[in-house]
Design a protein around this motif. Structure first.
Motif, PDB file in Angstrom:
ATOM      1  N   VAL A   8       0.846  -1.189   0.000  1.00 11.56           N
ATOM      2  CA  VAL A   8       0.000   0.000   0.000  1.00 11.56           C
ATOM      3  C   VAL A   8       0.886   1.246   0.000  1.00 11.56           C
ATOM      4  O   VAL A   8       1.872   1.318   0.738  1.00 11.56           O
ATOM      5  N   ILE A   9       0.524   2.232  -0.808  1.00 14.04           N
ATOM      6  CA  ILE A   9       1.234   3.506  -0.798  1.00 14.04           C
ATOM      7  C   ILE A   9       0.911   4.262   0.485  1.00 14.04           C
ATOM      8  O   ILE A   9      -0.258   4.418   0.855  1.00 14.04           O
ATOM      9  N   ALA A  10       1.947   4.742   1.149  1.00 13.53           N
ATOM     10  CA  ALA A  10       1.786   5.569   2.340  1.00 13.53           C
ATOM     11  C   ALA A  10       2.524   6.884   2.141  1.00 13.53           C
ATOM     12  O   ALA A  10       3.605   6.913   1.545  1.00 13.53           O
ATOM     13  N   LEU A  11       1.932   7.947   2.675  1.00 12.63           N
ATOM     14  CA  LEU A  11       2.552   9.265   2.616  1.00 12.63           C
ATOM     15  C   LEU A  11       3.140   9.681   3.957  1.00 12.63           C
ATOM     16  O   LEU A  11       3.976  10.588   4.002  1.00 12.63           O
ATOM     17  N   ASP A  12       2.688   9.033   5.028  1.00 11.73           N
ATOM     18  CA  ASP A  12       3.142   9.424   6.365  1.00 11.73           C
ATOM     19  C   ASP A  12       2.851   8.295   7.345  1.00 11.73           C
ATOM     20  O   ASP A  12       2.360   7.224   6.959  1.00 11.73           O
ATOM     21  N   ALA A  13       3.142   8.543   8.613  1.00  8.14           N
ATOM     22  CA  ALA A  13       2.980   7.508   9.633  1.00  8.14           C
ATOM     23  C   ALA A  13       1.512   7.155   9.871  1.00  8.14           C
ATOM     24  O   ALA A  13       1.200   6.007  10.210  1.00  8.14           O
ATOM     25  N   VAL A  14       0.614   8.120   9.701  1.00  4.39           N
ATOM     26  CA  VAL A  14      -0.818   7.833   9.862  1.00  4.39           C
ATOM     27  C   VAL A  14      -1.271   6.837   8.804  1.00  4.39           C
ATOM     28  O   VAL A  14      -1.967   5.850   9.100  1.00  4.39           O
ATOM     29  N   ASP A  15      -0.888   7.086   7.555  1.00  5.70           N
ATOM     30  CA  ASP A  15      -1.195   6.138   6.480  1.00  5.70           C
ATOM     31  C   ASP A  15      -0.602   4.766   6.778  1.00  5.70           C
ATOM     32  O   ASP A  15      -1.251   3.728   6.569  1.00  5.70           O
ATOM     33  N   ALA A  16       0.639   4.758   7.217  1.00  8.07           N
ATOM     34  CA  ALA A  16       1.343   3.502   7.456  1.00  8.07           C
ATOM     35  C   ALA A  16       0.625   2.670   8.505  1.00  8.07           C
ATOM     36  O   ALA A  16       0.417   1.457   8.326  1.00  8.07           O
ATOM     37  N   ALA A  17       0.235   3.298   9.610  1.00  8.74           N
ATOM     38  CA  ALA A  17      -0.451   2.572  10.672  1.00  8.74           C
ATOM     39  C   ALA A  17      -1.802   2.056  10.197  1.00  8.74           C
ATOM     40  O   ALA A  17      -2.209   0.932  10.525  1.00  8.74           O
ATOM     41  N   ALA A  18      -2.508   2.857   9.401  1.00 10.73           N
ATOM     42  CA  ALA A  18      -3.807   2.427   8.880  1.00 10.73           C
ATOM     43  C   ALA A  18      -3.656   1.253   7.923  1.00 10.73           C
ATOM     44  O   ALA A  18      -4.449   0.299   7.952  1.00 10.73           O
ATOM     45  N   ALA A  19      -2.647   1.308   7.068  1.00 12.28           N
ATOM     46  CA  ALA A  19      -2.409   0.218   6.124  1.00 12.28           C
ATOM     47  C   ALA A  19      -2.066  -1.067   6.867  1.00 12.28           C
ATOM     48  O   ALA A  19      -2.573  -2.152   6.529  1.00 12.28           O
ATOM     49  N   GLU A  20      -1.220  -0.966   7.874  1.00 13.50           N
ATOM     50  CA  GLU A  20      -0.865  -2.156   8.651  1.00 13.50           C
ATOM     51  C   GLU A  20      -2.088  -2.717   9.361  1.00 13.50           C
ATOM     52  O   GLU A  20      -2.294  -3.936   9.374  1.00 13.50           O
ATOM     53  N   ALA A  21      -2.929  -1.853   9.919  1.00 14.32           N
ATOM     54  CA  ALA A  21      -4.136  -2.309  10.611  1.00 14.32           C
ATOM     55  C   ALA A  21      -5.090  -3.034   9.668  1.00 14.32           C
ATOM     56  O   ALA A  21      -5.800  -3.965  10.069  1.00 14.32           O
ATOM     57  N   GLY A  22      -5.105  -2.609   8.405  1.00 14.75           N
ATOM     58  CA  GLY A  22      -5.987  -3.241   7.430  1.00 14.75           C
ATOM     59  C   GLY A  22      -5.461  -4.533   6.849  1.00 14.75           C
ATOM     60  O   GLY A  22      -6.184  -5.231   6.130  1.00 14.75           O
ATOM     61  N   GLY A  23      -4.187  -4.866   7.120  1.00 14.44           N
ATOM     62  CA  GLY A  23      -3.634  -6.126   6.648  1.00 14.44           C
ATOM     63  C   GLY A  23      -2.592  -6.020   5.560  1.00 14.44           C
ATOM     64  O   GLY A  23      -2.231  -7.029   4.947  1.00 14.44           O
ATOM     65  N   ALA A  24      -2.058  -4.813   5.334  1.00 16.42           N
ATOM     66  CA  ALA A  24      -0.986  -4.670   4.347  1.00 16.42           C
ATOM     67  C   ALA A  24       0.253  -5.424   4.804  1.00 16.42           C
ATOM     68  O   ALA A  24       0.549  -5.504   5.997  1.00 16.42           O
ATOM     69  N   ASP A  25       0.982  -5.964   3.842  1.00 18.90           N
ATOM     70  CA  ASP A  25       2.235  -6.661   4.120  1.00 18.90           C
ATOM     71  C   ASP A  25       3.443  -5.743   3.999  1.00 18.90           C
ATOM     72  O   ASP A  25       4.485  -6.004   4.603  1.00 18.90           O
ATOM     73  N   ARG A  26       3.303  -4.693   3.196  1.00 20.76           N
ATOM     74  CA  ARG A  26       4.440  -3.828   2.914  1.00 20.76           C
ATOM     75  C   ARG A  26       3.923  -2.457   2.495  1.00 20.76           C
ATOM     76  O   ARG A  26       2.806  -2.324   1.999  1.00 20.76           O
ATOM     77  N   LEU A  27       4.753  -1.455   2.685  1.00 24.44           N
ATOM     78  CA  LEU A  27       4.427  -0.092   2.290  1.00 24.44           C
ATOM     79  C   LEU A  27       5.368   0.387   1.202  1.00 24.44           C
ATOM     80  O   LEU A  27       6.548   0.027   1.190  1.00 24.44           O
ATOM     81  N   GLU A  28       4.836   1.204   0.298  1.00 18.77           N
ATOM     82  CA  GLU A  28       5.675   2.016  -0.573  1.00 18.77           C
ATOM     83  C   GLU A  28       5.554   3.438  -0.057  1.00 18.77           C
ATOM     84  O   GLU A  28       4.469   4.027  -0.081  1.00 18.77           O
ATOM     85  N   LEU A  29       6.650   3.986   0.429  1.00 21.92           N
ATOM     86  CA  LEU A  29       6.631   5.301   1.060  1.00 21.92           C
ATOM     87  C   LEU A  29       7.090   6.360   0.073  1.00 21.92           C
ATOM     88  O   LEU A  29       8.201   6.277  -0.469  1.00 21.92           O
TER      89      LEU A  29
END
Length: 233
Positions: A8-29
């Motif tokens: 999941v694309i993340a722009l910041d830590a809020v996005d990152a935490a939300a993506a992880e909570a939803g079940g993402a395996d990895r982030l593109e920052l």
């Protein structure tokens, strides 16, 4: 069949935490989606690393488009990559094309040296290449290259689905240049998933699909969870 990767694309830590909570395996920052994603500030990378436990790949891209830029711009990007690496970034996303539409091997090799064997994704520059098979063959065996993020077409997965299916078959056959994982992304929709999964595609990348309220709003955990459920099903 192993669990498919959801990035999941993340722009910041809020996005990152939300993506992880939803079940993402990895982030593109990244930063600046108006330019399709540029290198994020070091402080953002540090904040995301502190906020989540899943891997993140940091974009290395100084400007819109797929050229490495002039010497000054590219030297600055290399310096930023070295600083990110020194501060603990372990995975990256990059990709440069030369004027003829082929891979910019000099720029790619120089930046790969800077990140010193870290794993990296060649991003959707492949969808704009003059010869995508030729690009894969010329990059075959590059240290750290383990993923191609691709829609199969510059126009998106709807247009490039047949290309992705064909490339998945070539990967399954062990053809040179097709060892890196195919990560489907770029206009990816839930309706594409069954055919891609059946063809053996095991990695999927979403950006806007994780943000039902648009890029001005954060990642929605429920939207990510919908994708997680679809991929696991």
């Amino acid at each position: 069949m192993s669990r498919p990767i959801l990035e999941v694309i993340a722009l910041d830590a809020v996005d990152a935490a939300a993506a992880e909570a939803g079940g993402a395996d990895r982030l593109e920052l990244v930063t600046d989606m108006a330019a399709d994603g540029l290198t994020p500030p070091r402080e953002t990378v540090a904040a995301v690393r502190a906020a989540v436990g899943i891997p993140l790949r940091v974009m290395l891209r100084a400007a819109d488009g797929f050229a490495a830029g002039d010497a000054r711009t590219f030297d600055a990007l290399c310096a930023e990559a070295a600083a990110l690496r020194a501060e603990g970034a372990e995975e990256f996303v990059l990709g440069f094309l030369a004027e003829d539409g082929g891979p910019d091997l000099a720029a790619l090799d120089q930046l790969a040296d800077v990140i010193d064997g870290c794993r990296w994704t060649f991003h959707r520059a492949i969808d704009h290449a003059a010869d995508r098979d030729g690009l894969r063959k010329r990059l075959d065996g590059r240290p750290g290259l383990d993923t191609y993020l691709t829609a199969g077409s510059a126009a998106g997965v709807d247009d490039g689905l047949s290309v992705l299916l064909a490339e998945a078959a070539r990967a399954a056959s062990g053809e040179p240049g097709y060892d890196p994982q195919i990560m489907a992304g770029g206009g990816l929709a839930l309706g594409h998933v069954p055919r891609l999964r059946a063809a053996g595609v095991t990695a999927f990348h979403i950006g806007g699909a994780a943000r039902p309220n648009g890029w001005s709003a954060p990642v929605a955990p429920a939207a990510v969870e919908t994708w997680r459920t679809a991929l696991d099903g």
